[in-house]
Design a protein around this motif. Structure first.
Motif, PDB file in Angstrom:
ATOM      1  N   GLU A   9       0.813  -1.210   0.000  1.00  0.00           N
ATOM      2  CA  GLU A   9       0.000   0.000   0.000  1.00  0.00           C
ATOM      3  C   GLU A   9       0.851   1.267   0.000  1.00  0.00           C
ATOM      4  N   GLU A  10       1.939   1.276   0.755  1.00  0.00           N
ATOM      5  CA  GLU A  10       2.816   2.444   0.787  1.00  0.00           C
ATOM      6  C   GLU A  10       3.501   2.646  -0.565  1.00  0.00           C
ATOM      7  N   GLU A  11       3.939   1.560  -1.162  1.00  0.00           N
ATOM      8  CA  GLU A  11       4.573   1.649  -2.481  1.00  0.00           C
ATOM      9  C   GLU A  11       3.582   2.189  -3.504  1.00  0.00           C
ATOM     10  N   ALA A  12       2.348   1.717  -3.445  1.00  0.00           N
ATOM     11  CA  ALA A  12       1.320   2.164  -4.381  1.00  0.00           C
ATOM     12  C   ALA A  12       1.066   3.663  -4.258  1.00  0.00           C
ATOM     13  N   LYS A  13       1.131   4.189  -3.055  1.00  0.00           N
ATOM     14  CA  LYS A  13       0.904   5.619  -2.841  1.00  0.00           C
ATOM     15  C   LYS A  13       2.011   6.468  -3.456  1.00  0.00           C
ATOM     16  N   ARG A  14       3.214   5.912  -3.557  1.00  0.00           N
ATOM     17  CA  ARG A  14       4.349   6.660  -4.107  1.00  0.00           C
ATOM     18  C   ARG A  14       4.377   6.633  -5.633  1.00  0.00           C
ATOM     19  N   GLN A  15       3.642   5.733  -6.251  1.00  0.00           N
ATOM     20  CA  GLN A  15       3.685   5.598  -7.706  1.00  0.00           C
ATOM     21  C   GLN A  15       2.523   6.315  -8.371  1.00  0.00           C
ATOM     22  N   THR A  16       2.776   6.801  -9.576  1.00  0.00           N
ATOM     23  CA  THR A  16       1.707   7.386 -10.366  1.00  0.00           C
ATOM     24  C   THR A  16       0.892   6.250 -10.977  1.00  0.00           C
ATOM     25  N   PRO A  17      -0.320   6.530 -11.429  1.00  0.00           N
ATOM     26  CA  PRO A  17      -1.091   5.488 -12.100  1.00  0.00           C
ATOM     27  C   PRO A  17      -0.348   4.900 -13.311  1.00  0.00           C
ATOM     28  N   LYS A  18       0.375   5.741 -14.031  1.00  0.00           N
ATOM     29  CA  LYS A  18       1.146   5.273 -15.185  1.00  0.00           C
ATOM     30  C   LYS A  18       2.231   4.285 -14.741  1.00  0.00           C
ATOM     31  N   GLN A  19       2.905   4.579 -13.639  1.00  0.00           N
ATOM     32  CA  GLN A  19       3.938   3.674 -13.129  1.00  0.00           C
ATOM     33  C   GLN A  19       3.324   2.359 -12.660  1.00  0.00           C
ATOM     34  N   ARG A  20       2.165   2.429 -12.051  1.00  0.00           N
ATOM     35  CA  ARG A  20       1.487   1.214 -11.589  1.00  0.00           C
ATOM     36  C   ARG A  20       1.051   0.355 -12.773  1.00  0.00           C
ATOM     37  N   LEU A  21       0.534   0.992 -13.822  1.00  0.00           N
ATOM     38  CA  LEU A  21       0.134   0.237 -15.009  1.00  0.00           C
ATOM     39  C   LEU A  21       1.349  -0.416 -15.659  1.00  0.00           C
ATOM     40  N   LEU A  22       2.436   0.311 -15.757  1.00  0.00           N
ATOM     41  CA  LEU A  22       3.661  -0.252 -16.329  1.00  0.00           C
ATOM     42  C   LEU A  22       4.133  -1.450 -15.498  1.00  0.00           C
ATOM     43  N   GLY A  23       4.060  -1.354 -14.190  1.00  0.00           N
ATOM     44  CA  GLY A  23       4.435  -2.463 -13.321  1.00  0.00           C
ATOM     45  C   GLY A  23       3.548  -3.681 -13.538  1.00  0.00           C
ATOM     46  N   TRP A  24       2.260  -3.451 -13.711  1.00  0.00           N
ATOM     47  CA  TRP A  24       1.329  -4.552 -13.978  1.00  0.00           C
ATOM     48  C   TRP A  24       1.677  -5.240 -15.293  1.00  0.00           C
ATOM     49  N   ILE A  25       1.948  -4.442 -16.323  1.00  0.00           N
ATOM     50  CA  ILE A  25       2.323  -5.003 -17.629  1.00  0.00           C
ATOM     51  C   ILE A  25       3.621  -5.795 -17.504  1.00  0.00           C
ATOM     52  N   GLN A  26       4.588  -5.264 -16.786  1.00  0.00           N
ATOM     53  CA  GLN A  26       5.863  -5.974 -16.606  1.00  0.00           C
ATOM     54  C   GLN A  26       5.652  -7.306 -15.889  1.00  0.00           C
ATOM     55  N   ASN A  27       4.714  -7.357 -14.952  1.00  0.00           N
ATOM     56  CA  ASN A  27       4.408  -8.616 -14.278  1.00  0.00           C
ATOM     57  C   ASN A  27       3.698  -9.599 -15.204  1.00  0.00           C
ATOM     58  N   ARG A  28       2.858  -9.089 -16.112  1.00  0.00           N
ATOM     59  CA  ARG A  28       2.141  -9.948 -17.062  1.00  0.00           C
ATOM     60  C   ARG A  28       3.064 -10.471 -18.151  1.00  0.00           C
ATOM     61  N   LEU A  29       4.088  -9.673 -18.502  1.00  0.00           N
ATOM     62  CA  LEU A  29       4.973 -10.008 -19.623  1.00  0.00           C
ATOM     63  C   LEU A  29       6.433 -10.059 -19.179  1.00  0.00           C
ATOM     64  N   PRO A  30       6.783 -10.947 -18.265  1.00  0.00           N
ATOM     65  CA  PRO A  30       8.171 -10.965 -17.778  1.00  0.00           C
ATOM     66  C   PRO A  30       9.187 -11.327 -18.857  1.00  0.00           C
ATOM     67  N   GLN A  31       8.743 -11.950 -19.945  1.00  0.00           N
ATOM     68  CA  GLN A  31       9.648 -12.351 -21.025  1.00  0.00           C
ATOM     69  C   GLN A  31      10.008 -11.185 -21.948  1.00  0.00           C
ATOM     70  N   LEU A  32       9.324 -10.055 -21.801  1.00  0.00           N
ATOM     71  CA  LEU A  32       9.605  -8.879 -22.637  1.00  0.00           C
ATOM     72  C   LEU A  32      10.150  -7.739 -21.775  1.00  0.00           C
ATOM     73  N   PRO A  33      11.150  -7.033 -22.255  1.00  0.00           N
ATOM     74  CA  PRO A  33      11.700  -5.901 -21.498  1.00  0.00           C
ATOM     75  C   PRO A  33      10.896  -4.616 -21.732  1.00  0.00           C
ATOM     76  N   ILE A  34       9.695  -4.543 -21.188  1.00  0.00           N
ATOM     77  CA  ILE A  34       8.848  -3.365 -21.349  1.00  0.00           C
ATOM     78  C   ILE A  34       9.232  -2.343 -20.280  1.00  0.00           C
ATOM     79  N   THR A  35       9.688  -1.172 -20.724  1.00  0.00           N
ATOM     80  CA  THR A  35      10.089  -0.125 -19.782  1.00  0.00           C
ATOM     81  C   THR A  35       9.414   1.214 -20.057  1.00  0.00           C
ATOM     82  N   ASN A  36       8.570   1.264 -21.099  1.00  0.00           N
ATOM     83  CA  ASN A  36       7.933   2.529 -21.458  1.00  0.00           C
ATOM     84  C   ASN A  36       6.646   2.267 -22.224  1.00  0.00           C
TER      85      ASN A  36
END
Length: 89
Positions: A9-36
């Motif tokens: 919860e604390e980490e989520a408060k520090r991230q923007t929605p865009k950063q959280r979405l990018l993190g979700w995508i990175q978790n869904r696609l660990p085989q791809l280096p998605i950074t942007n």
């Protein structure tokens, strides 16, 4: 309340929605280096991988898609997402 599993919860408060979405995508696609949300999506392959991760079997061959055919790749992924998942193009 955490939106995703294992989200602090604390980490989520520090991230923007865009950063959280990018993190979700990175978790869904660990085989791809998605950074942007720009360059990493240009070939259309990441979109195919994301669609396939949400509904396995819709874009099973995304990893063999030719990166020099980005429009065709994105079109295939979006057509599958619209037809099978109800996500409008």
């Amino acid at each position: 309340m955490p939106m995703w599993d294992e989200e602090d919860e604390e980490e989520a408060k520090r991230q923007t929605p865009k950063q959280r979405l990018l993190g979700w995508i990175q978790n869904r696609l660990p085989q791809l280096p998605i950074t942007n949300f720009s360059k990493d999506w240009q070939s259309g392959r990441a979109l195919g991988a994301l669609v396939d991760s949400c509904a396995p079997g819709l874009c099973p061959d995304w990893d063999s898609w030719n990166p020099s055919r980005p429009v065709e790749n994105a079109r295939e992924a979006m057509q599958q997402a619209e037809e099978w998942l109800g996500i409008p193009q």
